[in-house]
Scaffold this active site. Sequence first.
Site, mmCIF file in Angstrom:
data_model
loop_
_atom_site.group_PDB
_atom_site.id
_atom_site.type_symbol
_atom_site.label_atom_id
_atom_site.label_comp_id
_atom_site.label_asym_id
_atom_site.label_seq_id
_atom_site.Cartn_x
_atom_site.Cartn_y
_atom_site.Cartn_z
ATOM 1 N N ASP A 1 0.865 -1.248 -0.083
ATOM 2 C CA ASP A 1 0.024 0.006 0.159
ATOM 3 C C ASP A 1 0.936 1.302 -0.085
ATOM 4 O OD1 ASP A 1 -1.803 2.108 0.419
ATOM 5 O OD2 ASP A 1 -2.874 1.042 2.131
ATOM 6 N N LEU A 2 1.077 1.797 -1.027
ATOM 7 C CA LEU A 2 2.288 3.063 -1.397
ATOM 8 C C LEU A 2 1.319 4.293 -0.748
ATOM 9 C CD1 LEU A 2 3.374 2.291 -4.898
ATOM 10 C CD2 LEU A 2 4.541 1.430 -2.726
ATOM 11 N N LYS A 3 0.254 4.354 -0.625
ATOM 12 C CA LYS A 3 -0.402 5.337 0.176
ATOM 13 C C LYS A 3 -0.099 5.619 1.732
ATOM 14 C CE LYS A 3 -4.163 5.767 -3.200
ATOM 15 N NZ LYS A 3 -5.774 5.744 -3.369
ATOM 16 N N GLY B 1 -3.120 9.076 -21.714
ATOM 17 C CA GLY B 1 -2.906 8.407 -23.247
ATOM 18 C C GLY B 1 -2.985 6.828 -23.641
ATOM 19 N N HIS B 2 -2.916 6.409 -24.674
ATOM 20 C CA HIS B 2 -2.610 5.031 -25.089
ATOM 21 C C HIS B 2 -2.055 4.773 -26.295
ATOM 22 C CE1 HIS B 2 -4.930 3.131 -21.648
ATOM 23 N NE2 HIS B 2 -6.032 4.029 -21.765
ATOM 24 N N ASP B 3 -1.723 3.706 -26.393
ATOM 25 C CA ASP B 3 -0.703 3.278 -27.477
ATOM 26 C C ASP B 3 -1.189 3.998 -28.991
ATOM 27 O OD1 ASP B 3 1.171 1.052 -28.997
ATOM 28 O OD2 ASP B 3 -0.564 1.745 -30.295
ATOM 29 N N ASN C 1 -2.873 6.756 -29.058
ATOM 30 C CA ASN C 1 -2.507 8.362 -29.198
ATOM 31 C C ASN C 1 -0.868 8.552 -29.139
ATOM 32 O OD1 ASN C 1 -4.592 7.799 -26.255
ATOM 33 N ND2 ASN C 1 -5.130 8.891 -28.392
ATOM 34 N N TYR C 2 -0.115 7.901 -28.533
ATOM 35 C CA TYR C 2 1.145 8.025 -28.675
ATOM 36 C C TYR C 2 1.806 7.844 -30.174
ATOM 37 C CZ TYR C 2 0.418 7.113 -23.717
ATOM 38 O OH TYR C 2 -0.039 7.008 -22.417
ATOM 39 N N ASP D 1 3.430 0.894 -27.190
ATOM 40 C CA ASP D 1 3.256 0.000 -26.104
ATOM 41 C C ASP D 1 4.503 -0.556 -25.898
ATOM 42 O OD1 ASP D 1 1.053 1.232 -24.856
ATOM 43 O OD2 ASP D 1 -0.274 -0.428 -25.277
#
Length: 375
Positions: free
Chosen positions: A55-57, A120-122, A124-125, A151
């Site tokens: 738990d990084l929070k 964004g996703h692949d 978009n990139y 990706d």
Amino acid sequence: MPLGGVKVLEFVGLAPGPLCGKILADFGASVTRIDKVADNSLDVLHHGKRTVVVDLKKTLGQQIIQQLARKYDVIVEPFRPGVMEKLNLGPELLCTANPRLIYARLTGFGQHGRLAPRAGHDLNYAAVSGVLSMLGREHEKPTAPINLLADFAGGSVMCALGICLALLERHKSGKGQVVDAAMVDGAAYVASWLFMSRNLDIWGHQQQRGRNLLDGGAYFYDTYETKDGLFMSVAALEPQFFSLIKERLNLPQELSQYGEEHQVQGKQLLTDIFLTKTQAEWSEIFEDIDACVYPVVDWQQVQNHDHHATRQSFGRVGGSSVPRPAPRLSRTPGKLRSSTQFDVKSFLDELDIKPEKLRQLQEEAVLILPNRPKL
């Protein structure tokens, strides 16, 4: 193995990060995944890695990562710029505590620039990279090759390359560094030849997509459907290969590789001819000659292809047939990893904590180990 002894912390995200970690693990690195959930069915690339849920929070969770980072060689994190800093896990803090640490940041748009904080996703990139504008048929919209370009090629592979380069440089300097792996940058970089070859004759139609030698504009560099609904690939670019195509398909002698009228005629001829036989029949016809004609092998059958069987190009992991690591090294090749036994003792040594403290962290859901081992 090439990366034997290299310890990697992989913060689990979407597919680009896990493939980067898989590449490192397949070539010998010890990869520990930091996940948010105990059973992450979306990450199909977890084999060969050990997993802990942190738990990084929570401050205690952050302290666990800070402790691990002092003993690790590489961190791979896929979050937007600033996220790790808010969690007190940014490179300034962790690389100060461990000057040999290589901190790889795998994002869409990179660590700075106007789009850096954006989602964004692949697709978009690939679009922003400029490469997507080159992909697709004439009179059709640009078409991405699923999510391979940004990706995986521009993201996972380029990030793994950056990590290996940083490891090599660390061998000389003794110092780590930050790897800023942006998928937009990577997608453009793997397409360097496409950008740098624009003055060649192969791009002869005013740079129009789908009208050139390699993008569907040439009838002798395309795929064709067969009688059984499968496909053959034809890539007879050189004259000697084209001559063999004409011979085996009994094409008119006057048919040429060049000229608009020949493109239209050739496309129709090959379309009609390939529909007369099955893929297996065409494969047999072209089996013994270098005409650059091969079947489009179905992904569900590819492991049975005799070439792959001879080279043992595919193996079994988790009940599925999957590609073996590439490229192949003569002395220290990569190996498919299936499962990794979680060694609780070694993990405790990395954290420098006693079993009682670990039990407390587990009870408070700060840290979850596989199968919640009893201590």
